[in-house]
Design a protein around this motif. Structure first.
Motif, PDB file in Angstrom:
ATOM      1  N   GLY A  69      -4.104   1.776   6.970  1.00 10.98           N
ATOM      2  CA  GLY A  69      -4.446   0.653   6.195  1.00 10.98           C
ATOM      3  C   GLY A  69      -5.756   0.321   5.762  1.00 10.98           C
ATOM      4  N   PRO A  70      -5.854  -0.700   4.813  1.00 10.72           N
ATOM      5  CA  PRO A  70      -7.118  -1.270   4.287  1.00 10.72           C
ATOM      6  C   PRO A  70      -8.018  -2.358   5.121  1.00 10.72           C
ATOM      7  CG  PRO A  70      -5.357  -2.513   3.508  1.00 10.72           C
ATOM      8  CD  PRO A  70      -4.703  -1.291   4.234  1.00 10.72           C
ATOM      9  N   SER A  71      -8.630  -1.360   6.299  1.00 10.98           N
ATOM     10  CA  SER A  71      -9.156  -2.108   7.444  1.00 10.98           C
ATOM     11  C   SER A  71     -10.468  -1.831   7.535  1.00 10.98           C
ATOM     12  CB  SER A  71      -8.620  -1.873   8.777  1.00 10.98           C
ATOM     13  OG  SER A  71      -8.619  -0.349   9.069  1.00 10.98           O
ATOM     14  N   CYS A  72     -11.461  -2.923   7.676  1.00 15.08           N
ATOM     15  CA  CYS A  72     -12.873  -2.725   7.779  1.00 15.08           C
ATOM     16  C   CYS A  72     -13.188  -1.736   8.900  1.00 15.08           C
ATOM     17  CB  CYS A  72     -13.542  -4.271   7.818  1.00 15.08           C
ATOM     18  SG  CYS A  72     -15.331  -4.261   8.091  1.00 15.08           S
ATOM     19  N   PRO A  73     -14.287  -0.889   8.752  1.00 16.61           N
ATOM     20  CA  PRO A  73     -14.746   0.009   9.957  1.00 16.61           C
ATOM     21  C   PRO A  73     -15.375  -0.922  11.178  1.00 16.61           C
ATOM     22  CG  PRO A  73     -15.442   0.507   7.687  1.00 16.61           C
ATOM     23  CD  PRO A  73     -14.918  -0.602   7.425  1.00 16.61           C
ATOM     24  N   VAL A  74     -15.972  -2.125  10.545  1.00 18.10           N
ATOM     25  CA  VAL A  74     -16.593  -2.872  11.634  1.00 18.10           C
ATOM     26  C   VAL A  74     -15.670  -3.773  12.347  1.00 18.10           C
ATOM     27  CG1 VAL A  74     -18.345  -4.651  12.003  1.00 18.10           C
ATOM     28  CG2 VAL A  74     -18.867  -2.957  10.263  1.00 18.10           C
ATOM     29  N   CYS A  75     -14.844  -4.662  11.856  1.00  9.55           N
ATOM     30  CA  CYS A  75     -14.147  -5.631  12.717  1.00  9.55           C
ATOM     31  C   CYS A  75     -12.756  -4.865  12.704  1.00  9.55           C
ATOM     32  CB  CYS A  75     -13.932  -6.833  11.876  1.00  9.55           C
ATOM     33  SG  CYS A  75     -13.089  -6.878  10.425  1.00  9.55           S
ATOM     34  N   LEU A  76     -12.220  -3.872  11.904  1.00  9.46           N
ATOM     35  CA  LEU A  76     -10.959  -3.281  12.280  1.00  9.46           C
ATOM     36  C   LEU A  76      -9.967  -4.005  11.778  1.00  9.46           C
ATOM     37  CD1 LEU A  76     -11.520  -1.455  15.717  1.00  9.46           C
ATOM     38  CD2 LEU A  76     -11.959  -0.565  13.397  1.00  9.46           C
ATOM     39  N   CYS A  77      -9.946  -5.096  11.106  1.00 16.73           N
ATOM     40  CA  CYS A  77      -9.000  -5.957  10.499  1.00 16.73           C
ATOM     41  C   CYS A  77      -8.837  -5.666   8.949  1.00 16.73           C
ATOM     42  CB  CYS A  77      -9.286  -7.575  10.765  1.00 16.73           C
ATOM     43  SG  CYS A  77      -9.044  -7.895  12.495  1.00 16.73           S
ATOM     44  N   VAL A  78      -7.782  -6.121   8.551  1.00 17.91           N
ATOM     45  CA  VAL A  78      -7.724  -5.761   6.809  1.00 17.91           C
ATOM     46  C   VAL A  78      -8.809  -6.712   6.259  1.00 17.91           C
ATOM     47  CG1 VAL A  78      -6.273  -6.481   4.964  1.00 17.91           C
ATOM     48  CG2 VAL A  78      -5.145  -5.808   7.245  1.00 17.91           C
ATOM     49  N   PHE A  79      -9.676  -6.103   5.015  1.00 14.44           N
ATOM     50  CA  PHE A  79     -10.633  -6.440   4.615  1.00 14.44           C
ATOM     51  C   PHE A  79     -10.626  -8.031   4.150  1.00 14.44           C
ATOM     52  CE2 PHE A  79     -11.331  -1.978   4.148  1.00 14.44           C
ATOM     53  CZ  PHE A  79     -12.627  -1.882   4.215  1.00 14.44           C
ATOM     54  N   SER A  80     -11.418  -8.764   4.385  1.00 12.30           N
ATOM     55  CA  SER A  80     -11.686 -10.239   3.836  1.00 12.30           C
ATOM     56  C   SER A  80     -12.744 -10.163   2.891  1.00 12.30           C
ATOM     57  CB  SER A  80     -11.646 -11.165   4.951  1.00 12.30           C
ATOM     58  OG  SER A  80     -11.751 -12.522   4.745  1.00 12.30           O
ATOM     59  N   ASP A  81     -12.517 -10.428   1.665  1.00 17.66           N
ATOM     60  CA  ASP A  81     -13.615 -10.664   0.684  1.00 17.66           C
ATOM     61  C   ASP A  81     -14.317  -9.256   0.717  1.00 17.66           C
ATOM     62  OD1 ASP A  81     -15.330 -11.096  -1.513  1.00 17.66           O
ATOM     63  OD2 ASP A  81     -16.489 -12.759  -0.157  1.00 17.66           O
ATOM     64  N   PRO A  82     -14.006  -8.164   0.579  1.00 17.72           N
ATOM     65  CA  PRO A  82     -14.907  -6.599   0.812  1.00 17.72           C
ATOM     66  C   PRO A  82     -16.108  -6.783  -0.183  1.00 17.72           C
ATOM     67  CG  PRO A  82     -12.484  -6.381  -0.235  1.00 17.72           C
ATOM     68  CD  PRO A  82     -12.606  -7.808   0.192  1.00 17.72           C
TER      69      PRO A  82
ATOM     70  N   HIS B 238     -19.689   2.575   0.881  1.00 16.87           N
ATOM     71  CA  HIS B 238     -18.906   2.150   1.970  1.00 16.87           C
ATOM     72  C   HIS B 238     -18.550   0.791   1.617  1.00 16.87           C
ATOM     73  CE1 HIS B 238     -20.629   5.790   4.168  1.00 16.87           C
ATOM     74  NE2 HIS B 238     -19.259   6.151   3.837  1.00 16.87           N
ATOM     75  N   SER B 239     -17.486   0.404   1.978  1.00 15.86           N
ATOM     76  CA  SER B 239     -17.164  -0.951   1.888  1.00 15.86           C
ATOM     77  C   SER B 239     -16.953  -1.815   3.281  1.00 15.86           C
ATOM     78  CB  SER B 239     -15.746  -1.168   1.322  1.00 15.86           C
ATOM     79  OG  SER B 239     -15.675  -0.744  -0.046  1.00 15.86           O
ATOM     80  N   PHE B 240     -17.186  -2.869   3.404  1.00 12.61           N
ATOM     81  CA  PHE B 240     -17.200  -3.790   4.505  1.00 12.61           C
ATOM     82  C   PHE B 240     -16.757  -5.174   4.034  1.00 12.61           C
ATOM     83  CE2 PHE B 240     -20.322  -0.378   5.179  1.00 12.61           C
ATOM     84  CZ  PHE B 240     -19.870   0.166   6.467  1.00 12.61           C
ATOM     85  N   CYS B 241     -16.353  -6.033   5.024  1.00 12.57           N
ATOM     86  CA  CYS B 241     -16.100  -7.503   5.098  1.00 12.57           C
ATOM     87  C   CYS B 241     -17.442  -7.928   4.354  1.00 12.57           C
ATOM     88  CB  CYS B 241     -15.569  -7.977   6.178  1.00 12.57           C
ATOM     89  SG  CYS B 241     -13.703  -7.505   6.539  1.00 12.57           S
ATOM     90  N   ARG B 242     -17.480  -9.140   3.712  1.00  9.61           N
ATOM     91  CA  ARG B 242     -18.769  -9.806   3.333  1.00  9.61           C
ATOM     92  C   ARG B 242     -19.384 -10.201   4.690  1.00  9.61           C
ATOM     93  NH1 ARG B 242     -21.054 -11.073  -1.247  1.00  9.61           N
ATOM     94  NH2 ARG B 242     -19.085 -10.556  -2.509  1.00  9.61           N
ATOM     95  N   GLU B 243     -18.575 -10.755   5.539  1.00  9.30           N
ATOM     96  CA  GLU B 243     -18.945 -11.755   6.803  1.00  9.30           C
ATOM     97  C   GLU B 243     -19.584 -10.622   7.706  1.00  9.30           C
ATOM     98  OE1 GLU B 243     -20.053 -14.642   9.155  1.00  9.30           O
ATOM     99  OE2 GLU B 243     -19.453 -14.694   7.173  1.00  9.30           O
ATOM    100  N   CYS B 244     -18.977  -9.300   7.575  1.00 11.73           N
ATOM    101  CA  CYS B 244     -19.400  -8.366   8.574  1.00 11.73           C
ATOM    102  C   CYS B 244     -20.907  -7.880   8.081  1.00 11.73           C
ATOM    103  CB  CYS B 244     -18.570  -7.192   8.456  1.00 11.73           C
ATOM    104  SG  CYS B 244     -17.005  -7.348   9.398  1.00 11.73           S
ATOM    105  N   VAL B 245     -20.980  -7.702   6.804  1.00 11.09           N
ATOM    106  CA  VAL B 245     -22.453  -7.260   6.060  1.00 11.09           C
ATOM    107  C   VAL B 245     -23.480  -8.282   6.415  1.00 11.09           C
ATOM    108  CG1 VAL B 245     -23.635  -6.817   4.159  1.00 11.09           C
ATOM    109  CG2 VAL B 245     -21.079  -5.830   4.495  1.00 11.09           C
ATOM    110  N   ARG B 246     -23.001  -9.617   6.442  1.00 15.27           N
ATOM    111  CA  ARG B 246     -23.927 -10.871   6.806  1.00 15.27           C
ATOM    112  C   ARG B 246     -24.350 -10.677   8.037  1.00 15.27           C
ATOM    113  NH1 ARG B 246     -24.229 -15.770   8.394  1.00 15.27           N
ATOM    114  NH2 ARG B 246     -22.112 -15.491   9.246  1.00 15.27           N
ATOM    115  N   ARG B 247     -23.568 -10.228   8.940  1.00 17.00           N
ATOM    116  CA  ARG B 247     -23.977 -10.266  10.533  1.00 17.00           C
ATOM    117  C   ARG B 247     -24.828  -8.993  11.034  1.00 17.00           C
ATOM    118  NH1 ARG B 247     -18.283 -12.245  13.294  1.00 17.00           N
ATOM    119  NH2 ARG B 247     -18.303 -14.568  12.460  1.00 17.00           N
ATOM    120  N   ASN B 248     -24.557  -8.097  10.115  1.00 19.52           N
ATOM    121  CA  ASN B 248     -25.256  -6.760  10.302  1.00 19.52           C
ATOM    122  C   ASN B 248     -27.084  -7.119  10.306  1.00 19.52           C
ATOM    123  OD1 ASN B 248     -26.044  -4.169  10.930  1.00 19.52           O
ATOM    124  ND2 ASN B 248     -25.331  -3.619   8.885  1.00 19.52           N
TER     125      ASN B 248
END
Length: 467
Positions: free
Chosen positions: A8-21, A28-38
């Motif tokens: 399914g459409p899940s973020c490689p970092v948080c493993l949840c469905v993308f939120s604001d990808p 490569h795509s990630f959640c905006r919040e996951c990018v901010r925390r990286n």
């Protein structure tokens, strides 16, 4: 069917469905919040460097995620009210959302936000999971019902064992009372004989003394007469005394023997009461039998019948209702001696008469009891047998024995310390065979009269009294 959420459409970092990808320069795509925390400044997947300003909103992926969540929401609304009701029992305790899925590994229902925490597990919809859980519970229910039935049968067998113990105790008490009654009668008879012997001796000795008293009294009378005669002679004239002195002297003679008690005139008390208990016991030996070995009824096959004194065995016309205790042989038609040996030398004899089939020897205490097995040292049995007219030593490879004449009595000698068990013709003392082994546990006499054979009995042992 199982819902596969691993693709399914899940973020490689948080493993949840993308939120604001968002999309990085490396594609490569990630959640905006996951990018901010990286804080590493490099892509979590390919490690290419980037700056946060280069992350572009991924509208296509956001729309796909929204569509995916919408479809799941629609599927959730079609579920049975009993599974997805609005009550607090149908909501996730962590996210307070409606429970929609079931994790096979963790065995618990999940909401849509819990999915990312179980992304590597196999998930089912609640509708599909319910029959699976019920089937498993029904399977366990069937197991428990069968186990209950088994326990009920065992409870019945245990109650039968209680009745068997009561029967054993009743028969044992009866035998004890009968044996003591027999011994009491023997003792009473012995007592009467000994009392009569004392009475006879007393009467004989008293009669002898009464005769001695009578004879002594007669002597007293005779002495009185002699005394009177001498007194009369003394009172005669002096001249007559002198003239008749020789005659008076001859009359004043007493030739009878002095009365006295003889050496055996009194009762021989030592003969009657000296070592009385020992002498009674010694005289009772002829009325008591000693058996070096007696049978253990708790080990006897249900197809064997033992005598009350546990010294003979034969086939039972029907299977007995003996308890299925661990010591009992079943289905093998065998029985053990009641006592095992872990040292020393021991000997016993068995009357086989003209029985056409039998097995005799010794076995380990750990010998198999509850299934058929081949009698051999590999199975913990050292024995010989007779079958179809052939005598054999029951080794791994059967050894035929040369027996000059058919023995009616088999003698078995066990030397535990030397590791030897020897077999003899008990009537002629002819040696048949000796089996050797280094014994490492308690050894028991073993007997196998076989079915449809004549009774076998244990021979009483010889007793010797040393004083």
């Amino acid at each position: 069917m199982a819902a596969n959420f691993q693709q399914g459409p899940s973020c490689p970092v948080c493993l949840c469905v993308f939120s604001d990808p968002v999309l990085l320069p490396c594609t490569h795509s990630f959640c905006r919040e996951c990018v901010r925390r990286n804080v590493s400044g490099s892509c979590p997947v390919c490690r290419d460097p980037y700056v946060e300003e280069q992350a572009l909103s991924n509208r296509a992926l956001r729309e796909a995620c929204e569509l995916f969540l919408a479809q799941n929401q629609t599927q959730n609304q079609t579920q049975s009210p009993s599974l997805t009701g609005s009550s607090s029992e149908g909501t996730c305790n962590l996210h307070l959302k409606v429970l929609q899925f079931y994790c096979e590994k963790d065995e618990e229902p999940l909401c849509e936000d819990c999915v990312c925490l179980h992304s590597i597990h196999r998930l089912f919809t609640l509708k599909d999971a319910l029959p699976r859980c019920k089937n498993e519970l029904n399977y366990k229910l069937q197991i428990f019902e069968k186990k209950r039935e088994s326990y009920q049968k065992k409870s019945l067998k245990f109650r039968q064992a209680v009745d068997h113990i009561k029967g054993q105790a009743e028969l044992t008490e009866k035998q004890i009372k009968e044996e003591f009654q027999r011994l009491h009668e023997l003792l009473h008879k012995e007592e009467c004989v000994r009392l009569q012997t004392v009475t006879n001796e007393k009467e004989r000795k008293i009669a002898a003394l009464n005769q001695l008293i009578d004879d002594t009294n007669k002597d007293v009378i005779a002495l009185d007469q002699l005394i009177d005669s001498v007194k009369k002679d003394i009172q005669d004239t002096d001249l007559n005394i002198l003239r008749n002195f020789q005659s008076f002297k001859r009359k004043a003679q007493w030739t009878s023997r002095e009365p006295r008690l003889s050496h055996d005139s009194l009762l021989n008390v030592g003969k009657h009461v000296g070592a009385l208990g020992f002498n009674i016991w010694r005289n009772m030996q002829s009325h008591v039998k000693y058996y070096p070995v007696v049978l253990n009824p708790n080990s006897a096959s249900p197809w064997l019948s033992l005598s009350d004194d546990l010294t003979s065995m034969k086939e039972s016309s029907e299977r007995t209702t003996a308890p299925e205790n661990p010591e009992r042989f079943d289905p093998c038609v065998l029985v053990l001696g009641s006592e095992g040996y872990a040292s020393g030398r021991h000997k016993w004899e068995v009357m086989v008469s003209d029985s056409p089939k039998w097995v005799l020897g010794v076995c380990k205490e750990s010998v198999i009891r509850k299934k058929k097995f081949t009698l051999s040292p590999n199975r913990g049995v050292w024995a010989i047998s007779l079958s179809k007219g052939v005598y054999q030593a029951l080794l791994a490879e059967r050894q035929q024995l040369e027996v000059p004449q058919r023995p009616e009595r088999i003698r078995i000698k066990l030397d535990w310390d030397k590791g030897e068990v020897s077999f003899y013709d008990g009537d002629t003392s002819t040696h048949l065979v000796t089996l050797t082994h280094r014994f490492d546990e308690r050894m028991f006499p073993i007997f196998g009269p076989a079915l449809h054979s004549k009774p076998m009995s244990l021979a009483p042992g010889k007793t010797t009294l040393h004083t």
